[in-house]
Every structure is written in C-alpha cells, then in structure tokens.
Scaffold this motif. Structure first.
Motif, PDB file in Angstrom:
ATOM      1  N   GLY A  52       0.799  -1.218   0.000  1.00  0.00           N
ATOM      2  CA  GLY A  52       0.000   0.000   0.000  1.00  0.00           C
ATOM      3  C   GLY A  52       0.832   1.269   0.000  1.00  0.00           C
ATOM      4  O   GLY A  52       2.011   1.282   0.366  1.00  0.00           O
ATOM      5  N   GLY A  53       0.215   2.381  -0.425  1.00  0.00           N
ATOM      6  CA  GLY A  53       0.858   3.685  -0.373  1.00  0.00           C
ATOM      7  C   GLY A  53       1.666   4.020  -1.610  1.00  0.00           C
ATOM      8  O   GLY A  53       1.774   3.242  -2.551  1.00  0.00           O
ATOM      9  N   SER A  78      -5.738  -9.765  -3.221  1.00  0.00           N
ATOM     10  CA  SER A  78      -4.857  -8.601  -3.107  1.00  0.00           C
ATOM     11  C   SER A  78      -4.294  -8.503  -1.697  1.00  0.00           C
ATOM     12  O   SER A  78      -4.851  -9.045  -0.735  1.00  0.00           O
ATOM     13  N   SER A  79      -3.176  -7.787  -1.568  1.00  0.00           N
ATOM     14  CA  SER A  79      -2.566  -7.596  -0.247  1.00  0.00           C
ATOM     15  C   SER A  79      -3.498  -6.840   0.686  1.00  0.00           C
ATOM     16  O   SER A  79      -3.562  -7.110   1.887  1.00  0.00           O
ATOM     17  N   VAL A 134      -1.920  -9.629  -6.416  1.00  0.00           N
ATOM     18  CA  VAL A 134      -2.531  -8.347  -6.793  1.00  0.00           C
ATOM     19  C   VAL A 134      -2.197  -7.263  -5.773  1.00  0.00           C
ATOM     20  O   VAL A 134      -2.269  -7.500  -4.562  1.00  0.00           O
ATOM     21  N   ALA A 135      -1.838  -6.079  -6.264  1.00  0.00           N
ATOM     22  CA  ALA A 135      -1.656  -4.889  -5.423  1.00  0.00           C
ATOM     23  C   ALA A 135      -2.612  -3.818  -5.934  1.00  0.00           C
ATOM     24  O   ALA A 135      -2.602  -3.487  -7.125  1.00  0.00           O
ATOM     25  N   VAL A 181      -3.517  -2.622   8.940  1.00  0.00           N
ATOM     26  CA  VAL A 181      -3.008  -1.297   8.590  1.00  0.00           C
ATOM     27  C   VAL A 181      -2.683  -1.279   7.098  1.00  0.00           C
ATOM     28  O   VAL A 181      -2.015  -2.181   6.591  1.00  0.00           O
ATOM     29  N   SER A 182      -3.151  -0.234   6.417  1.00  0.00           N
ATOM     30  CA  SER A 182      -2.850  -0.074   4.999  1.00  0.00           C
ATOM     31  C   SER A 182      -2.681   1.397   4.673  1.00  0.00           C
ATOM     32  O   SER A 182      -3.410   2.244   5.201  1.00  0.00           O
ATOM     33  N   ALA A 183      -1.732   1.700   3.797  1.00  0.00           N
ATOM     34  CA  ALA A 183      -1.556   3.062   3.283  1.00  0.00           C
ATOM     35  C   ALA A 183      -2.119   3.177   1.879  1.00  0.00           C
ATOM     36  O   ALA A 183      -1.852   4.146   1.173  1.00  0.00           O
ATOM     37  N   GLY A 184      -2.913   2.197   1.493  1.00  0.00           N
ATOM     38  CA  GLY A 184      -3.433   2.145   0.133  1.00  0.00           C
ATOM     39  C   GLY A 184      -4.610   3.074  -0.109  1.00  0.00           C
ATOM     40  O   GLY A 184      -4.987   3.893   0.734  1.00  0.00           O
ATOM     41  N   ASN A 185      -5.190   2.922  -1.278  1.00  0.00           N
ATOM     42  CA  ASN A 185      -6.334   3.676  -1.760  1.00  0.00           C
ATOM     43  C   ASN A 185      -7.456   3.701  -0.706  1.00  0.00           C
ATOM     44  O   ASN A 185      -7.988   2.664  -0.323  1.00  0.00           O
TER      45      ASN A 185
END
Length: 361
Positions: free
Chosen positions: A15-16, A88-89, A69-70, A106-110
């Motif tokens: 993520g991020g 996906s992660s 998948v990311a 915890v994720s820094a993704g979308n």
C-alpha cells in the motif's frame, strides 16, 4: 514476550506511494517502541523479500504471505473490490482481522478501496448503518478525535449519536479518559443554530444520558484547534473539508516560516538563537506524528495510513493500531452501543402509544 499476549497486526505491504521500502522501515521503528508486536505481512514476494532481509527484526517477528494483486492508488473502489477480492494484499490484510489471525489491519493504500473492502469483508456492527473514519487531531491542549472525516456524506441525528458513542470509545482506548467530552460541530454554539439533524442529535445526546461520554453541546470550527472537547463529531463531507483545510493551513504556515527565516542575515541569526523553539513548533506541526485514520463501526479494526507517509509516519499509524488493539477498542464500542440501544428500547417501550403517534406526526 509470549505469542499469546502479543499484538498481531496485519500489514498491507504494497500500500501507499512508496510500497515495501517505507512500510517495512516503519514496522521496524514500531518494533522499537512495542517489542511485543507481531506482524502478518501481505505482498508480492519478489518485491517484499529483498527488502525484508534488510530488517531482520521485522522478519523474525513476522509471517509472510504472497499475493498476486496490489491495489493501485487510482483504482476505483468498485474496480478494486472486483479485481482484488480474495487475492490482493489489501483484502488479505483485512481478512486476517476477520478470521482472528490479527487484531487490526493497517494499509496506506487507496482510501476508497480500503473502505469498500473493509465494509464488504468485515460488515458493519449491529445498528450501525454507516462506518466512519476517525482522525487524531493536534490541538493546543494535546490531541482530540474528529469523525467522520470522509467515509460517508451526510448523517441523520441517530447516525451522529452513533458517531459520538464510537468516537468516545476511541478516546477511552487511545487517551485513557474515563468519560471523554464530546461536541457536535456546528455553525454556532447556540442550540437554535444549525441543520435539523444536528439540533436533533444534540437533543438526543443531552437528554439521553449516554454512558461513557460527557456531551458538551455544539462546537465551532475554531474549537478544533483549541481542543475544547476530546471528540468532535460531524458528517463526512464537513469533516473531510475541515481535515484538508487544516492540513493545507499547516503547510502554508510552515512555508511562511521557512521564507521568513531565510530572508535576511538577521532573520537567520534569530532562527539560530531560537532554534529549539522552532524545533518544538515543527515537531508539533509534523503530520507524521498524528498519522492513522481509524475505521469505526465495522466488526474489526482497520487503520488507514497516509499514502505519502514516510517510515516515521507509517510507524505512527502502527502505534495507533497497537493502541486500539491493546486497549480493546472493538469491545468498548460494542459494549457502549449495546447499552445505548438497550436504553433507547426501554425508553421507547415506556412512551404511551398516543405520545409516539404525536411525535411521529
């Protein structure tokens, strides 16, 4: 520490904006502060393994699961959910919370994709129609919690009451306050001001004797920075604008200071003499220190880290995740909501049918 007492955090390593480099470096910093953390890491093996080797402490305290998948930062939530579900992660990190493998993800993704996946995978709690994102807000007197800062647009009186209960539970878990003070964000502090939904929510909070919170009435935008109350409640549209405005203002002030401190040799000298004061100001305004939006209202805890965060910011988000898990945020919210709705049921049962009909009309 015994694995039975450790806090296990599921990390979306992909993520991020920066991916595994920053996420794993942040995990390493977090382990310095909380040696009892264990991680469940999810990401592409070819991307993660070489970087993980640079952080042996993280590798020792982690399990790793490859995923193909990311989720990209510009993916639409519906597209991310369709393509990333079960593989996906981001999804696997959330699913680890659902299955009990981890206490928090915890994720820094979308952000949109993360909320869509979290809501689909974890589902909302009983009686909760909409989840919320709660942000930690730096104030003159310390820190407050502001919610909702962008999960859903609009809210009726009952939803604002639910947000108040959940925000207060988070304040109890994070700040260790027995009865956090709560205020509804409004255009004025007078009870006659504001939209009908806000005024009705204020009435419910004032007359309902809500447990585990101390309702202080309406607060204005200026009260956010003052820290007038421990928890500020609003709907997602207003909350997101307030958040973005505060972030932009902080950058503006920092830019003004940098320009002023380098304009003349006398200004540079003044900066040198007052460097310790400027360092404290910079530390107070550092957005990395308050990173970590908490998704509330779901059957599990998910933390959203800023996509542009560096290692220190990532560590701050993991700090929040640790605090939420260690202090039983989910149990606090479930208990408080159950008590609120039980009291509402009793109150409704004690109201004569004629009075109920008159209230509806």
């Amino acid at each position: 520490m015994d694995s039975k007492t450790a806090i296990r955090i599921a990390l979306d390593v992909m993520g991020g904006d920066h991916g595994p480099d920053v996420i794993l470096a942040g995990a390493d910093i977090a382990l310095e502060r909380h040696p009892d953390i264990q991680f469940s890491l999810f990401g592409r093996e070819a991307d993660v393994r070489p970087i993980l080797e640079r952080f042996p402490r993280v590798a020792e305290r982690s399990t790793f699961r490859h995923c193909d998948v990311a989720i990209r930062m510009d993916d639409k939530p519906s597209q991310a959910l369709r393509q990333g579900r079960n593989k996906s992660s981001m999804w696997l990190a959330i699913e680890a919370v659902k299955t009990g493998e981890a206490q928090v993800a915890v994720s820094a993704g979308n952000t949109g994709a993360l909320m869509a996946m979290a809501k689909f995978c974890l589902r909302t709690m009983a009686n909760i129609e909409r989840p919320a994102i709660a942000a930690i807000w730096p104030t003159i007197r310390g820190e407050s919690i502001v919610l909702d800062v962008g999960a859903t647009i609009g809210a009726d009186a009952q939803q604002l009451l639910d947000l108040s209960v959940m925000g207060a539970a988070m304040a109890r878990a994070l700040f260790h306050i027995e009865r956090p003070t709560v205020g509804l964000l409004n255009i004025g502090v007078e009870e006659i001001k504001g939209q009908d939904e806000i005024r009705e929510a204020g009435r419910l909070l004032k007359e309902g004797e809500i447990p585990n919170l101390d309702y202080r009435g309406f607060v204005e935008g200026t009260d956010l920075g003052k820290g007038t109350v421990d928890v500020v409640v609003t709907e997602g549209f207003t909350g997101n604008i307030a958040l973005k405005t505060a972030e932009g203002t902080a950058r503006q002030i920092a830019s003004y200071l940098r320009a002023a401190m380098t304009r003349t040799w006398l200004a540079r000298l003044g900066y040198i003499l007052a460097k310790s004061a400027f360092d404290r100001l910079r530390d107070k305004m550092d957005p990395r220190k308050v990173n970590g939006g908490v998704f509330l209202g779901l059957n599990g805890v998910v933390i959203k880290s800023h996509g542009s965060s560096d290692a220190e910011g990532t560590a701050a988000a993991i700090d929040v995740a640790y605090a939420m898990a260690a202090n039983g945020l989910l149990t606090k919210i479930e208990t408080d909501l159950s008590e609120v709705y039980a009291r509402m049921a009793v109150s409704s049962a004690n109201v004569p049918p004629q009075a109920q009909d008159e209230a509806v009309s």
